[in-house]
Design a protein around this motif. Structure first.
Motif, PDB file in Angstrom:
ATOM      1  N   UNK A 138      37.101  46.407  43.051  1.00 43.07           N
ATOM      2  CA  UNK A 138      37.796  45.627  43.671  1.00 43.07           C
ATOM      3  C   UNK A 138      37.798  46.211  45.301  1.00 43.07           C
ATOM      4  N   UNK A 139      38.168  47.587  45.104  1.00 40.58           N
ATOM      5  CA  UNK A 139      38.451  47.887  46.463  1.00 40.58           C
ATOM      6  C   UNK A 139      36.984  48.129  47.427  1.00 40.58           C
ATOM      7  N   UNK A 140      35.938  48.208  46.803  1.00 41.65           N
ATOM      8  CA  UNK A 140      34.558  47.788  47.260  1.00 41.65           C
ATOM      9  C   UNK A 140      34.494  46.685  47.643  1.00 41.65           C
ATOM     10  N   UNK A 141      34.860  45.649  47.108  1.00 36.60           N
ATOM     11  CA  UNK A 141      34.535  44.265  47.424  1.00 36.60           C
ATOM     12  C   UNK A 141      35.502  43.898  48.795  1.00 36.60           C
ATOM     13  N   UNK A 142      37.007  44.244  48.689  1.00 37.77           N
ATOM     14  CA  UNK A 142      37.885  44.240  49.507  1.00 37.77           C
ATOM     15  C   UNK A 142      37.396  44.964  50.943  1.00 37.77           C
ATOM     16  N   UNK A 143      36.397  45.840  50.962  1.00 43.42           N
ATOM     17  CA  UNK A 143      35.921  46.711  52.066  1.00 43.42           C
ATOM     18  C   UNK A 143      34.810  45.881  52.669  1.00 43.42           C
ATOM     19  N   UNK A 171      44.213  39.843  46.006  1.00 45.51           N
ATOM     20  CA  UNK A 171      43.190  39.889  44.615  1.00 45.51           C
ATOM     21  C   UNK A 171      43.709  38.890  43.457  1.00 45.51           C
ATOM     22  N   UNK A 172      43.151  38.120  43.327  1.00 45.16           N
ATOM     23  CA  UNK A 172      43.480  37.031  42.148  1.00 45.16           C
ATOM     24  C   UNK A 172      42.890  37.613  40.865  1.00 45.16           C
ATOM     25  N   UNK A 173      43.847  37.908  39.721  1.00 45.23           N
ATOM     26  CA  UNK A 173      43.176  38.284  38.458  1.00 45.23           C
ATOM     27  C   UNK A 173      43.529  37.120  37.497  1.00 45.23           C
ATOM     28  N   UNK A 174      42.580  36.799  36.591  1.00 47.83           N
ATOM     29  CA  UNK A 174      42.874  35.579  35.784  1.00 47.83           C
ATOM     30  C   UNK A 174      42.194  36.312  34.423  1.00 47.83           C
ATOM     31  N   UNK A 175      43.101  36.347  33.423  1.00 47.32           N
ATOM     32  CA  UNK A 175      42.724  36.432  32.222  1.00 47.32           C
ATOM     33  C   UNK A 175      42.223  35.157  31.330  1.00 47.32           C
ATOM     34  N   UNK A 227      39.765  38.610  46.622  1.00 44.05           N
ATOM     35  CA  UNK A 227      38.622  38.661  45.683  1.00 44.05           C
ATOM     36  C   UNK A 227      39.399  37.930  44.253  1.00 44.05           C
ATOM     37  N   UNK A 228      38.476  37.418  43.465  1.00 47.99           N
ATOM     38  CA  UNK A 228      38.993  37.038  42.186  1.00 47.99           C
ATOM     39  C   UNK A 228      38.062  37.689  41.201  1.00 47.99           C
ATOM     40  N   UNK A 229      38.831  38.168  40.166  1.00 43.90           N
ATOM     41  CA  UNK A 229      38.555  39.102  38.820  1.00 43.90           C
ATOM     42  C   UNK A 229      38.890  38.439  37.779  1.00 43.90           C
ATOM     43  N   UNK A 230      37.888  38.122  36.824  1.00 43.01           N
ATOM     44  CA  UNK A 230      38.320  37.409  35.585  1.00 43.01           C
ATOM     45  C   UNK A 230      38.075  38.283  34.552  1.00 43.01           C
ATOM     46  N   UNK A 231      39.145  38.526  33.450  1.00 44.11           N
ATOM     47  CA  UNK A 231      38.645  39.386  32.175  1.00 44.11           C
ATOM     48  C   UNK A 231      38.813  38.503  31.267  1.00 44.11           C
ATOM     49  N   UNK A 232      37.822  38.467  30.335  1.00 41.01           N
ATOM     50  CA  UNK A 232      37.687  37.298  29.255  1.00 41.01           C
ATOM     51  C   UNK A 232      37.533  38.174  27.881  1.00 41.01           C
ATOM     52  N   UNK A 233      38.034  37.611  26.849  1.00 44.43           N
ATOM     53  CA  UNK A 233      37.990  37.932  25.699  1.00 44.43           C
ATOM     54  C   UNK A 233      37.724  36.749  24.814  1.00 44.43           C
ATOM     55  N   UNK A 234      37.581  36.717  23.488  1.00 39.23           N
ATOM     56  CA  UNK A 234      37.592  35.517  22.578  1.00 39.23           C
ATOM     57  C   UNK A 234      38.628  34.474  22.720  1.00 39.23           C
TER      58      UNK A 234
END
Length: 139
Positions: free
Chosen positions: A76-81, A11-15, A88-95
């Motif tokens: 994420x667990x659902x995506x990997x299933x 799982x790739x997580x990008x802020x 999976x790639x998850x991005x979390x963004x703020x200003x």
């Protein structure tokens, strides 16, 4: 070629910060701008980052953040299933990408790692200048 065993998805997580550039491509993007307390509004926290405990405490004590972390980890667990899940790639963004998004990303990464999921974590904008709401660097 030797068999290296079963493929383990990562799982790739990008802020990131929306004020710096467009969101990175992702399977799931979490936009933290409108719903969660922004440490930037506090002058004493503005020039700190997710590396600083007061910023982490401010973000993590925001109502709803724990529920969002839990729900995102479940997503994420659902995506990997899925039958063709290859990570999976998850991005979390703020200003600005210095406070909410990297704290959220770090704690999501920790939660997933603690459940045995391989995680690669990147903070795209954490070390970039503090931005104002109009997209200009803060002084």
């Amino acid at each position: 070629m030797a068999d290296t065993g079963p493929h383990v998805a990562t799982v790739e997580i990008i802020s990131f910060g929306y004020l710096h550039a467009a969101p990175p491509p992702a399977h799931l993007t979490i936009d933290l701008r409108a719903h969660f307390r922004d440490p930037h509004i506090s002058p004493e926290l503005r020039h700190m980052t997710a590396h600083d405990e007061p910023v982490r405490t401010t973000v993590l004590t925001t109502p709803g953040i724990e529920q969002l972390l839990k729900a995102t980890a479940a997503a994420v667990v659902a995506l990997l299933s899925g039958p063709s899940a290859d990570g999976a790639t998850i991005a979390s963004g703020c200003a600005g990408g210095r406070h909410r998004a990297p704290v959220f990303a770090q704690y999501l990464a920790n939660r997933l790692r603690n459940s045995g999921i391989r995680v690669a974590l990147t903070h795209r904008d954490l070390d970039k200048p503090v931005m104002t709401r109009d997209g200009e660097p803060s002084r």
